[in-house]
Design an enzyme around this catalytic site. Sequence first.
Site, PDB file in Angstrom:
ATOM      1  N   HIS A  48       0.638   3.787 -14.132  1.00 17.11           N
ATOM      2  CA  HIS A  48       0.938   3.642 -12.631  1.00 17.11           C
ATOM      3  C   HIS A  48      -0.363   2.790 -12.148  1.00 17.11           C
ATOM      4  O   HIS A  48      -0.368   1.504 -11.535  1.00 17.11           O
ATOM      5  CB  HIS A  48       1.142   4.934 -11.955  1.00 17.11           C
ATOM      6  CG  HIS A  48       0.915   4.677 -10.659  1.00 17.11           C
ATOM      7  ND1 HIS A  48       1.950   4.177  -9.602  1.00 17.11           N
ATOM      8  CD2 HIS A  48      -0.221   4.744  -9.775  1.00 17.11           C
ATOM      9  CE1 HIS A  48       1.498   4.346  -8.309  1.00 17.11           C
ATOM     10  NE2 HIS A  48       0.327   4.639  -8.391  1.00 17.11           N
ATOM     11  N   GLU A  49      -1.430   3.238 -12.442  1.00 18.96           N
ATOM     12  CA  GLU A  49      -2.715   2.836 -12.068  1.00 18.96           C
ATOM     13  C   GLU A  49      -3.161   1.393 -12.938  1.00 18.96           C
ATOM     14  O   GLU A  49      -3.296   0.189 -11.923  1.00 18.96           O
ATOM     15  CB  GLU A  49      -3.890   3.707 -12.373  1.00 18.96           C
ATOM     16  CG  GLU A  49      -3.751   4.988 -11.802  1.00 18.96           C
ATOM     17  CD  GLU A  49      -3.763   5.113 -10.264  1.00 18.96           C
ATOM     18  OE1 GLU A  49      -4.416   3.881  -9.685  1.00 18.96           O
ATOM     19  OE2 GLU A  49      -3.266   5.854  -9.432  1.00 18.96           O
TER      20      GLU A  49
ATOM     21  N   HIS B  66      -1.023  -1.376 -11.006  1.00 17.29           N
ATOM     22  CA  HIS B  66      -1.717  -1.898  -9.899  1.00 17.29           C
ATOM     23  C   HIS B  66      -2.650  -3.314 -10.267  1.00 17.29           C
ATOM     24  O   HIS B  66      -2.686  -4.274  -9.314  1.00 17.29           O
ATOM     25  CB  HIS B  66      -2.718  -1.304  -9.045  1.00 17.29           C
ATOM     26  CG  HIS B  66      -1.803   0.030  -8.332  1.00 17.29           C
ATOM     27  ND1 HIS B  66      -0.956  -0.417  -7.353  1.00 17.29           N
ATOM     28  CD2 HIS B  66      -1.590   1.108  -8.203  1.00 17.29           C
ATOM     29  CE1 HIS B  66      -0.328   0.811  -6.616  1.00 17.29           C
ATOM     30  NE2 HIS B  66      -0.766   2.020  -7.335  1.00 17.29           N
TER      31      HIS B  66
ATOM     32  N   GLU C 253       3.037   0.974  -4.144  1.00 17.06           N
ATOM     33  CA  GLU C 253       3.106   2.349  -4.973  1.00 17.06           C
ATOM     34  C   GLU C 253       4.482   2.370  -5.428  1.00 17.06           C
ATOM     35  O   GLU C 253       4.486   2.953  -6.871  1.00 17.06           O
ATOM     36  CB  GLU C 253       2.749   3.654  -4.103  1.00 17.06           C
ATOM     37  CG  GLU C 253       1.325   3.703  -3.308  1.00 17.06           C
ATOM     38  CD  GLU C 253       0.438   4.081  -4.389  1.00 17.06           C
ATOM     39  OE1 GLU C 253       0.578   4.645  -5.430  1.00 17.06           O
ATOM     40  OE2 GLU C 253      -0.652   3.299  -4.418  1.00 17.06           O
TER      41      GLU C 253
END
Length: 439
Positions: A260-261, A264, A324
């Site tokens: 997920h991070e 980004h 997100e």
Amino acid sequence: MPLFFCSSLLSRNSRCILNNHVRIFFNSRSRFVCVRQQPLLFKTIPSKSLSQVCCRSWSSYAVRRFHTSQSRSAAPLAALLVKLAGPLSKLTKLVAVVGGRSFRKWWNNLSADKRLQLTKSFHLRKERLTIVVGGFSGLCIAYYFFHLEETPFTHRTRFMPISHRQMEELTNTEYRNTLELFADKILPVTDPNHLRVLRVAKRLVMANGSKEMEHLSWQVNVVNCDDMNAFVLPNGQIFMFTGMLNKLPNDDSLATILGHEMSHAILQHGAEQVSLCGFINMFIVIVLALLWALLPTETAIFAHWFQNRILSIFLHLPYSRRLEEEADEVGMKMAAKACFDVRESPRFWRRLAITQKEMDKPELIKWLSTHPTHSDRADNLEALLPQALKIRRNCNCPLLPGEVSFITPEDKNDHGFLQQHSLLRRPSPLTERNKFITK
């Protein structure tokens, strides 16, 4: 595909990771070479760029310095948007408020004849003013539409005037400040927590080679802090807190957070947010000046507050939640390509939702939060689970227990056919890349 992955002990006594000797290992099967430095530095770069320091007849070569390309300044307008979204945001709004209020006081102190004279002068020049305002608005609209692009992987249209190289240069200061902030808490590279994050992060990077990754310098930093936090800077520097790490029982759940991070950074969400916020703030400053110039103080204060709430609820917060959700989707697909158990992703968010309820912590109202709720994230990931499992099968990953419930009869037949004809099976991309690293 050029990739960069490094891990180093970041402390006050060791800030630079490219000062020591570098070993260069040639790969005879590809046009890339692997640069390795102790401790745990991996980089894959085109062999042509090393023609000045390498000899083809040598199997390895040691150099003392690693030269990078010359720095380039960001475009003035791009840098202005960054400042309007960050350091200059509050200052420009304050100037607009003070300027608008000063104009109102000046106008009220004028005599009636002077006001009438200025009003007539304005009407005489309103055509010129209309042309100026219309021209400025047209240029802004044209600039906006000329800088629209599609996001990689999700193909969403977005406003992006800042390139990755410009964003990298503009965020170097943020990276140095982050290192100074956590310098005393960053764990050494030999710590088991660091090795665990390094292992999972490297597996994600090596299994997801793409042109979006070639510009990022992946670096792992584990911070000894009880906060449940993890983030990745736009340049690819990973910061994982031990408070978050202790809540992740296995590598599959860790891959959920890291994927997920890292998404980004791959999707350049930082540059996207800065671009849009800076562009919007440019018009907000003008609106604020008009509000404080035309309205009484009490009314202007209320209008100012109301404007901020409207923009936050209907623009900034939904936009943040959309990013997100997009990072959740891309991160899950990254974990699938790396052969992690993607079923752990919705389970992780379910556990967080249950823990939050057990601690009697009220869940934030969805439309007032920058992130989706834990339950919503779990629901969204469960909806993407069949697609992620299909990606795992296409990457020749081992079947998971219970995965048969997501396999169609056609998939079963194809899988059985491939099992019987082993010559048709392709080697795992992850295995091939790991072989390359260990050479």
